[in-house]
Write a protein that holds these residues in place. Structure first.
Motif, PDB file in Angstrom:
ATOM      1  N   LYS A   1      34.093  59.144 -33.956  1.00 20.45           N
ATOM      2  CA  LYS A   1      33.848  57.883 -34.648  1.00 20.45           C
ATOM      3  C   LYS A   1      32.508  57.347 -34.159  1.00 20.45           C
ATOM      4  O   LYS A   1      32.271  57.309 -32.949  1.00 20.45           O
TER       5      LYS A   1
ATOM      6  N   ASP B   1      24.928  49.869 -34.852  1.00 19.92           N
ATOM      7  CA  ASP B   1      24.399  48.515 -35.032  1.00 19.92           C
ATOM      8  C   ASP B   1      22.993  48.605 -35.601  1.00 19.92           C
ATOM      9  O   ASP B   1      22.153  49.318 -35.049  1.00 19.92           O
TER      10      ASP B   1
ATOM     11  N   MET C   1      19.850  46.170 -36.555  1.00 19.94           N
ATOM     12  CA  MET C   1      19.393  44.782 -36.397  1.00 19.94           C
ATOM     13  C   MET C   1      17.960  44.632 -36.889  1.00 19.94           C
ATOM     14  O   MET C   1      17.168  45.576 -36.804  1.00 19.94           O
TER      15      MET C   1
ATOM     16  N   GLY D   1      22.605  41.244 -38.266  1.00 20.95           N
ATOM     17  CA  GLY D   1      22.333  42.583 -38.768  1.00 20.95           C
ATOM     18  C   GLY D   1      23.598  43.192 -39.329  1.00 20.95           C
ATOM     19  O   GLY D   1      24.522  42.475 -39.701  1.00 20.95           O
ATOM     20  N   LYS D   2      23.634  44.514 -39.360  1.00 17.61           N
ATOM     21  CA  LYS D   2      24.791  45.205 -39.922  1.00 17.61           C
ATOM     22  C   LYS D   2      25.522  45.989 -38.844  1.00 17.61           C
ATOM     23  O   LYS D   2      24.905  46.491 -37.909  1.00 17.61           O
ATOM     24  N   HIS D   3      26.825  46.085 -39.002  1.00 17.49           N
ATOM     25  CA  HIS D   3      27.598  46.989 -38.164  1.00 17.49           C
ATOM     26  C   HIS D   3      28.274  47.996 -39.081  1.00 17.49           C
ATOM     27  O   HIS D   3      28.928  47.617 -40.044  1.00 17.49           O
ATOM     28  N   ILE D   4      28.081  49.277 -38.785  1.00 18.85           N
ATOM     29  CA  ILE D   4      28.644  50.319 -39.638  1.00 18.85           C
ATOM     30  C   ILE D   4      29.499  51.239 -38.779  1.00 18.85           C
ATOM     31  O   ILE D   4      29.059  51.682 -37.715  1.00 18.85           O
ATOM     32  N   SER D   5      30.723  51.494 -39.207  1.00 20.11           N
ATOM     33  CA  SER D   5      31.536  52.491 -38.516  1.00 20.11           C
ATOM     34  C   SER D   5      31.773  53.650 -39.471  1.00 20.11           C
ATOM     35  O   SER D   5      31.883  53.459 -40.690  1.00 20.11           O
ATOM     36  N   LEU D   6      31.790  54.854 -38.937  1.00 20.70           N
ATOM     37  CA  LEU D   6      32.050  56.021 -39.780  1.00 20.70           C
ATOM     38  C   LEU D   6      32.684  57.124 -38.958  1.00 20.70           C
ATOM     39  O   LEU D   6      32.601  57.134 -37.724  1.00 20.70           O
ATOM     40  N   ASP D   7      33.350  58.023 -39.642  1.00 22.42           N
ATOM     41  CA  ASP D   7      33.942  59.198 -38.997  1.00 22.42           C
ATOM     42  C   ASP D   7      33.053  60.400 -39.280  1.00 22.42           C
ATOM     43  O   ASP D   7      32.482  60.510 -40.364  1.00 22.42           O
TER      44      ASP D   7
ATOM     45  N   VAL E   1      24.413  61.768 -37.205  1.00 27.88           N
ATOM     46  CA  VAL E   1      24.470  60.312 -37.362  1.00 27.88           C
ATOM     47  C   VAL E   1      23.049  59.745 -37.342  1.00 27.88           C
ATOM     48  O   VAL E   1      22.700  58.861 -38.129  1.00 27.88           O
TER      49      VAL E   1
ATOM     50  N   LEU F   1      20.862  54.565 -43.826  1.00 34.96           N
ATOM     51  CA  LEU F   1      21.485  53.310 -43.389  1.00 34.96           C
ATOM     52  C   LEU F   1      20.478  52.256 -42.946  1.00 34.96           C
ATOM     53  O   LEU F   1      20.643  51.076 -43.249  1.00 34.96           O
TER      54      LEU F   1
ATOM     55  N   ARG G   1      32.518  52.290 -43.162  1.00 31.56           N
ATOM     56  CA  ARG G   1      32.854  50.871 -43.390  1.00 31.56           C
ATOM     57  C   ARG G   1      31.695  50.020 -42.897  1.00 31.56           C
ATOM     58  O   ARG G   1      31.121  50.285 -41.835  1.00 31.56           O
TER      59      ARG G   1
ATOM     60  N   GLY H   1      30.068  46.278 -42.044  1.00 26.08           N
ATOM     61  CA  GLY H   1      30.287  44.873 -41.722  1.00 26.08           C
ATOM     62  C   GLY H   1      29.022  44.268 -41.168  1.00 26.08           C
ATOM     63  O   GLY H   1      27.921  44.768 -41.414  1.00 26.08           O
TER      64      GLY H   1
END
Lengths: 83, 83
Positions: free
Chosen positions: A4, A8, A10, A41-47, A60, A68, B39, B41
C-alpha cells in the motif's frame, strides 16, 4: 507481494497557496487563531502488486511523475507498507 | 510550544470515489496496471501554538470537525510533531 502506498502531494513552499491562506483566515473566525500556516495538498492511497519493494517504489514514483503530481507546482513524497 | 500537524482527510471507504476510480483507470493507460484501488483525499499541514501536546491535539481535532473535514463523506486522522 502487495504494497500500500501513501502519497502526499503538496504545493511547493515557494508558491502561494491561496486555499491554505483562506483556511488560515477562517481559523481566526472560528477562534482558532493559534493555528497558522495552513497548506493544503492531496493525499492519495493506492495498492500495488510488485515482486519486491524496490520495484514497487520505482512504479509509484513513475505514477507520481507521470500522472499524480504536477512537478512545476507540487512536490510529492510517499511511503510503502507491505500488506 | 509549537507543533506541526499533518492531517489526512479521505473519502469514507463505504463511498464511491469517482476521482480515484478515474485515476485507477488512467494507470492502465500508462502501463501501470499493477496499481489498483486509488483513493484521493486531502493532505493538510498546519502550525499550532499550544501550551502542551494534549491542548494542541484537541484544537486540531476541533479544526478538523468544524472546518476541514466533512464527516458525512470523509474521515480524518492526524499526527502532531513538536517543532
Amino acid at each position: 507481494m502487495k504494497f500500500k502506498a501513501e502519497i502526499d502531494i503538496m504545493p511547493l513552499k515557494a508558491l502561494l497557496d491561496p486555499q491554505g491562506k483562506a483556511v488560515t483566515q477562517s481559523m481566526k473566525n472560528l477562534h482558532l487563531s493559534e493555528i497558522t500556516n495552513v497548506r493544503i495538498g492531496k493525499h492519495i492511497s493506492l495498492d500495488i502488486e510488485a515482486p519486491d519493494k524496490k520495484t514497487a517504489e520505482s512504479k509509484v514514483d513513475e505514477a507520481c511523475r507521470k500522472l499524480l503530481a504536477n512537478q512545476i507546482m507540487e512536490s510529492y513524497e510517499f511511503e510503502l507498507l507491505e500488506m
